[in-house]
Design a protein around this motif. Structure first.
Motif, PDB file in Angstrom:
ATOM      1  N   LYS A   1       0.844  -1.191   0.000  1.00 29.16           N
ATOM      2  CA  LYS A   1       0.000   0.000   0.000  1.00 29.16           C
ATOM      3  C   LYS A   1       0.880   1.242   0.000  1.00 29.16           C
ATOM      4  CE  LYS A   1      -4.084   1.897   0.137  1.00 29.16           C
ATOM      5  NZ  LYS A   1      -5.037   1.717  -0.985  1.00 29.16           N
ATOM      6  N   LEU A   2       0.777   2.021  -1.069  1.00 27.39           N
ATOM      7  CA  LEU A   2       1.545   3.254  -1.149  1.00 27.39           C
ATOM      8  C   LEU A   2       0.935   4.322  -0.261  1.00 27.39           C
ATOM      9  CD1 LEU A   2       2.142   3.451  -5.012  1.00 27.39           C
ATOM     10  CD2 LEU A   2       3.805   2.791  -3.271  1.00 27.39           C
ATOM     11  N   THR A   3       1.782   5.112   0.345  1.00 25.61           N
ATOM     12  CA  THR A   3       1.310   6.190   1.198  1.00 25.61           C
ATOM     13  C   THR A   3       0.986   7.421   0.361  1.00 25.61           C
ATOM     14  OG1 THR A   3       3.535   7.080   1.554  1.00 25.61           O
ATOM     15  CG2 THR A   3       2.774   5.344   3.055  1.00 25.61           C
ATOM     16  N   LYS A   4       0.331   8.389   0.989  1.00 23.81           N
ATOM     17  CA  LYS A   4       0.036   9.658   0.318  1.00 23.81           C
ATOM     18  C   LYS A   4       1.323  10.329  -0.136  1.00 23.81           C
ATOM     19  CE  LYS A   4      -2.673  13.258  -0.632  1.00 23.81           C
ATOM     20  NZ  LYS A   4      -3.772  13.244  -1.612  1.00 23.81           N
ATOM     21  N   ARG A   5       2.365  10.222   0.681  1.00 24.30           N
ATOM     22  CA  ARG A   5       3.653  10.818   0.333  1.00 24.30           C
ATOM     23  C   ARG A   5       4.258  10.162  -0.901  1.00 24.30           C
ATOM     24  NH1 ARG A   5       8.898  11.331   4.428  1.00 24.30           N
ATOM     25  NH2 ARG A   5      10.235  12.492   2.957  1.00 24.30           N
ATOM     26  N   ASP A   6       4.120   8.852  -1.022  1.00 26.17           N
ATOM     27  CA  ASP A   6       4.643   8.143  -2.202  1.00 26.17           C
ATOM     28  C   ASP A   6       3.982   8.654  -3.481  1.00 26.17           C
ATOM     29  OD1 ASP A   6       6.349   6.484  -0.719  1.00 26.17           O
ATOM     30  OD2 ASP A   6       4.747   5.031  -0.350  1.00 26.17           O
ATOM     31  N   LYS A   7       2.661   8.802  -3.430  1.00 26.94           N
ATOM     32  CA  LYS A   7       1.928   9.257  -4.615  1.00 26.94           C
ATOM     33  C   LYS A   7       2.236  10.718  -4.927  1.00 26.94           C
ATOM     34  CE  LYS A   7      -1.678   7.324  -2.633  1.00 26.94           C
ATOM     35  NZ  LYS A   7      -3.051   6.898  -2.281  1.00 26.94           N
ATOM     36  N   GLU A   8       2.352  11.523  -3.880  1.00 26.43           N
ATOM     37  CA  GLU A   8       2.692  12.933  -4.090  1.00 26.43           C
ATOM     38  C   GLU A   8       4.073  13.068  -4.728  1.00 26.43           C
ATOM     39  OE1 GLU A   8       1.216  16.156  -3.329  1.00 26.43           O
ATOM     40  OE2 GLU A   8      -0.496  14.826  -3.609  1.00 26.43           O
ATOM     41  N   LYS A   9       4.993  12.211  -4.330  1.00 22.75           N
ATOM     42  CA  LYS A   9       6.348  12.258  -4.875  1.00 22.75           C
ATOM     43  C   LYS A   9       6.336  11.954  -6.369  1.00 22.75           C
ATOM     44  CE  LYS A   9      11.025  10.933  -3.528  1.00 22.75           C
ATOM     45  NZ  LYS A   9      11.839  10.127  -2.589  1.00 22.75           N
ATOM     46  N   VAL A  10       5.526  10.976  -6.769  1.00 23.70           N
ATOM     47  CA  VAL A  10       5.412  10.652  -8.192  1.00 23.70           C
ATOM     48  C   VAL A  10       4.840  11.840  -8.958  1.00 23.70           C
ATOM     49  CG1 VAL A  10       4.225   9.186  -9.883  1.00 23.70           C
ATOM     50  CG2 VAL A  10       5.168   8.176  -7.800  1.00 23.70           C
TER      51      VAL A  10
ATOM     52  N   MET B   1      10.931   8.778 -26.410  1.00 29.91           N
ATOM     53  CA  MET B   1      10.166  10.007 -26.173  1.00 29.91           C
ATOM     54  C   MET B   1      10.133  10.365 -24.677  1.00 29.91           C
ATOM     55  SD  MET B   1       9.307  11.306 -29.045  1.00 29.91           S
ATOM     56  CE  MET B   1       9.150  10.911 -30.773  1.00 29.91           C
ATOM     57  N   GLU B   2       8.965  10.301 -24.050  1.00 29.00           N
ATOM     58  CA  GLU B   2       8.800  10.751 -22.671  1.00 29.00           C
ATOM     59  C   GLU B   2       9.039   9.657 -21.630  1.00 29.00           C
ATOM     60  OE1 GLU B   2       4.950  12.637 -22.310  1.00 29.00           O
ATOM     61  OE2 GLU B   2       5.093  13.378 -24.363  1.00 29.00           O
ATOM     62  N   ALA B   3       9.436   8.474 -22.072  1.00 25.42           N
ATOM     63  CA  ALA B   3       9.625   7.353 -21.151  1.00 25.42           C
ATOM     64  C   ALA B   3      10.622   7.652 -20.029  1.00 25.42           C
ATOM     65  CB  ALA B   3      10.049   6.103 -21.914  1.00 25.42           C
ATOM     66  N   PRO B   4      11.764   8.334 -20.294  1.00 23.69           N
ATOM     67  CA  PRO B   4      12.680   8.634 -19.185  1.00 23.69           C
ATOM     68  C   PRO B   4      12.023   9.452 -18.077  1.00 23.69           C
ATOM     69  CG  PRO B   4      13.795   8.959 -21.281  1.00 23.69           C
ATOM     70  CD  PRO B   4      12.354   8.723 -21.600  1.00 23.69           C
ATOM     71  N   SER B   5      11.113  10.348 -18.436  1.00 22.04           N
ATOM     72  CA  SER B   5      10.407  11.137 -17.425  1.00 22.04           C
ATOM     73  C   SER B   5       9.520  10.244 -16.574  1.00 22.04           C
ATOM     74  CB  SER B   5       9.557  12.228 -18.091  1.00 22.04           C
ATOM     75  OG  SER B   5      10.366  13.124 -18.813  1.00 22.04           O
ATOM     76  N   LEU B   6       8.868   9.250 -17.218  1.00 18.16           N
ATOM     77  CA  LEU B   6       8.033   8.314 -16.476  1.00 18.16           C
ATOM     78  C   LEU B   6       8.865   7.506 -15.485  1.00 18.16           C
ATOM     79  CD1 LEU B   6       5.852   8.993 -18.636  1.00 18.16           C
ATOM     80  CD2 LEU B   6       5.264   6.569 -18.618  1.00 18.16           C
ATOM     81  N   VAL B   7      10.008   7.022 -15.949  1.00 18.16           N
ATOM     82  CA  VAL B   7      10.872   6.211 -15.084  1.00 18.16           C
ATOM     83  C   VAL B   7      11.361   7.046 -13.906  1.00 18.16           C
ATOM     84  CG1 VAL B   7      13.061   4.969 -14.972  1.00 18.16           C
ATOM     85  CG2 VAL B   7      11.556   4.654 -16.935  1.00 18.16           C
ATOM     86  N   TYR B   8      11.769   8.281 -14.175  1.00 20.12           N
ATOM     87  CA  TYR B   8      12.239   9.159 -13.104  1.00 20.12           C
ATOM     88  C   TYR B   8      11.142   9.402 -12.069  1.00 20.12           C
ATOM     89  CZ  TYR B   8      13.621  13.457 -10.724  1.00 20.12           C
ATOM     90  OH  TYR B   8      13.912  14.400  -9.765  1.00 20.12           O
ATOM     91  N   ALA B   9       9.928   9.628 -12.540  1.00 29.15           N
ATOM     92  CA  ALA B   9       8.829   9.932 -11.626  1.00 29.15           C
ATOM     93  C   ALA B   9       8.386   8.713 -10.828  1.00 29.15           C
ATOM     94  CB  ALA B   9       7.650  10.502 -12.409  1.00 29.15           C
ATOM     95  N   LEU B  10       8.330   7.564 -11.492  1.00 25.81           N
ATOM     96  CA  LEU B  10       7.769   6.370 -10.860  1.00 25.81           C
ATOM     97  C   LEU B  10       8.773   5.554 -10.058  1.00 25.81           C
ATOM     98  CD1 LEU B  10       5.546   5.146 -13.823  1.00 25.81           C
ATOM     99  CD2 LEU B  10       4.697   5.875 -11.592  1.00 25.81           C
ATOM    100  N   SER B  11      10.061   5.728 -10.309  1.00 25.33           N
ATOM    101  CA  SER B  11      11.067   4.843  -9.714  1.00 25.33           C
ATOM    102  C   SER B  11      11.013   4.757  -8.182  1.00 25.33           C
ATOM    103  CB  SER B  11      12.473   5.254 -10.178  1.00 25.33           C
ATOM    104  OG  SER B  11      12.731   6.613  -9.913  1.00 25.33           O
ATOM    105  N   PRO B  12      10.838   5.867  -7.433  1.00 24.00           N
ATOM    106  CA  PRO B  12      10.778   5.708  -5.971  1.00 24.00           C
ATOM    107  C   PRO B  12       9.587   4.869  -5.519  1.00 24.00           C
ATOM    108  CG  PRO B  12      11.191   7.996  -6.575  1.00 24.00           C
ATOM    109  CD  PRO B  12      10.785   7.294  -7.822  1.00 24.00           C
ATOM    110  N   ALA B  13       8.414   5.101  -6.137  1.00 23.63           N
ATOM    111  CA  ALA B  13       7.220   4.337  -5.759  1.00 23.63           C
ATOM    112  C   ALA B  13       7.355   2.875  -6.162  1.00 23.63           C
ATOM    113  CB  ALA B  13       5.983   4.959  -6.397  1.00 23.63           C
ATOM    114  N   LEU B  14       7.933   2.637  -7.337  1.00 24.83           N
ATOM    115  CA  LEU B  14       8.126   1.257  -7.792  1.00 24.83           C
ATOM    116  C   LEU B  14       9.121   0.509  -6.895  1.00 24.83           C
ATOM    117  CD1 LEU B  14       8.248   1.732 -11.676  1.00 24.83           C
ATOM    118  CD2 LEU B  14       6.333   0.952 -10.274  1.00 24.83           C
ATOM    119  N   ARG B  15      10.106   1.235  -6.379  1.00 28.14           N
ATOM    120  CA  ARG B  15      11.054   0.628  -5.448  1.00 28.14           C
ATOM    121  C   ARG B  15      10.336   0.196  -4.171  1.00 28.14           C
ATOM    122  NH1 ARG B  15      15.825  -1.947  -5.600  1.00 28.14           N
ATOM    123  NH2 ARG B  15      14.140  -3.419  -5.226  1.00 28.14           N
TER     124      ARG B  15
END
Length: 275
Positions: A9-18, A35-49
């Motif tokens: 379960k992701l916290t509110k902080r996890d989602k806000e960070k993304v 194209m924009e995939a690197p931006s997606l990886v950068y944004a999602l990587s902490p939550a995915l971790r």
């Protein structure tokens, strides 16, 4: 072997960070291969971790997110939220549905986002601030720009992100074990959208003619168009995809190849500018 994680379960902080990481970088991390995939990886990587504790699963998710992605950044917020929710709910089992969802919706979303926000709304706001600036008002234009930016940030982008996140959870809960059917349906929709872009975006015609006595046959109008409209764009698109499937060919090499062939074929009259 990659297996599905225990639900996290992701916290509110996890989602806000993304949300904030993607909002800040948007199109800054951009290349012509994905194209924009690197931006997606950068944004999602902490939550995915947080979701994937196993390194193999984490890498598989990042690799999946790094596939080609291109849409209006504002509308992308919704797809990012949905992707995050689906992986949070179903782990690596959701990787294929996530990719199918992005592929099928990024085209239609780009059409909506570009026409509504990039063209219509920017034109309206630009006209208002421009007229005020011409009248000598130095305060109103930056003030309106700031207010508009806040409206877009908290009134549009943020609701789209959390709306997408809630929709992603609803998709998993509703379809459950039927995600494979959803994947197939989304894949068909995605292929249809991409296929429809070929004749509308790629303009390619031949100027070749065949003469038999006094009879002149135009290869494009009298032959190719009657066999299949947009046949040449389809053939060229297929050829480029086959080249990209070869590791020796990069997107940059393909771009230069297209430019070189276009110049040579145009010089000899093989290709012409579409009317």
């Amino acid at each position: 072997m990659i297996t599905m994680n225990e639900p996290v379960k992701l916290t509110k902080r996890d989602k806000e960070k993304v949300f904030w990481r993607y909002t800040i970088v948007a199109n800054s991390l951009f290349n012509y291969a994905s194209m924009e995939a690197p931006s997606l990886v950068y944004a999602l990587s902490p939550a995915l971790r947080t979701i994937y504790k196993d390194n193999k699963e984490y890498k598989a998710s990042l690799k999946n997110q790094f596939k080609y992605f291109n849409t209006t950044p504002i509308m992308a917020e919704s797809l990012i939220g949905a992707s995050l929710a689906m992986e949070e709910k179903d782990g690596t089992k959701a990787l294929e549905p996530v990719q199918s969802l992005k592929t099928s919706l990024m085209g239609p979303f780009a059409g909506i986002g570009d026409s509504v926000f990039n063209v219509m709304m920017n034109t309206i706001i630009g006209s208002i601030t421009g007229s005020l600036a011409l009248s000598g008002n130095l305060v109103a234009p930056p003030l309106i720009g700031f207010v508009w930016a806040m409206i877009m940030l908290f009134g549009v982008k943020r609701p789209l992100f959390y709306g997408g996140y809630n929709s992603g959870i609803a998709i998993v809960e509703r379809f459950g074990d039927q995600l494979s059917r959803l994947t197939d349906a989304a894949s068909v929709l995605g292929i249809t959208v991409v296929g429809s872009l070929i004749p509308t975006v790629i303009k390619l015609e031949t100027g070749l003619q065949m003469k038999t006595g006094k009879v002149v046959t135009h290869v494009q109008a009298d032959m190719l168009d009657k066999i299949m409209p947009a046949l040449l764009p389809l053939v060229v698109t297929f050829a480029i995809y086959k080249l990209l499937d070869n590791k020796k060919w990069t997107p940059t090499k393909c771009i230069f190849l297209v430019i070189a062939l276009s110049l040579v074929c145009a010089f000899f009259g093989i290709l012409t500018v579409p009317k």
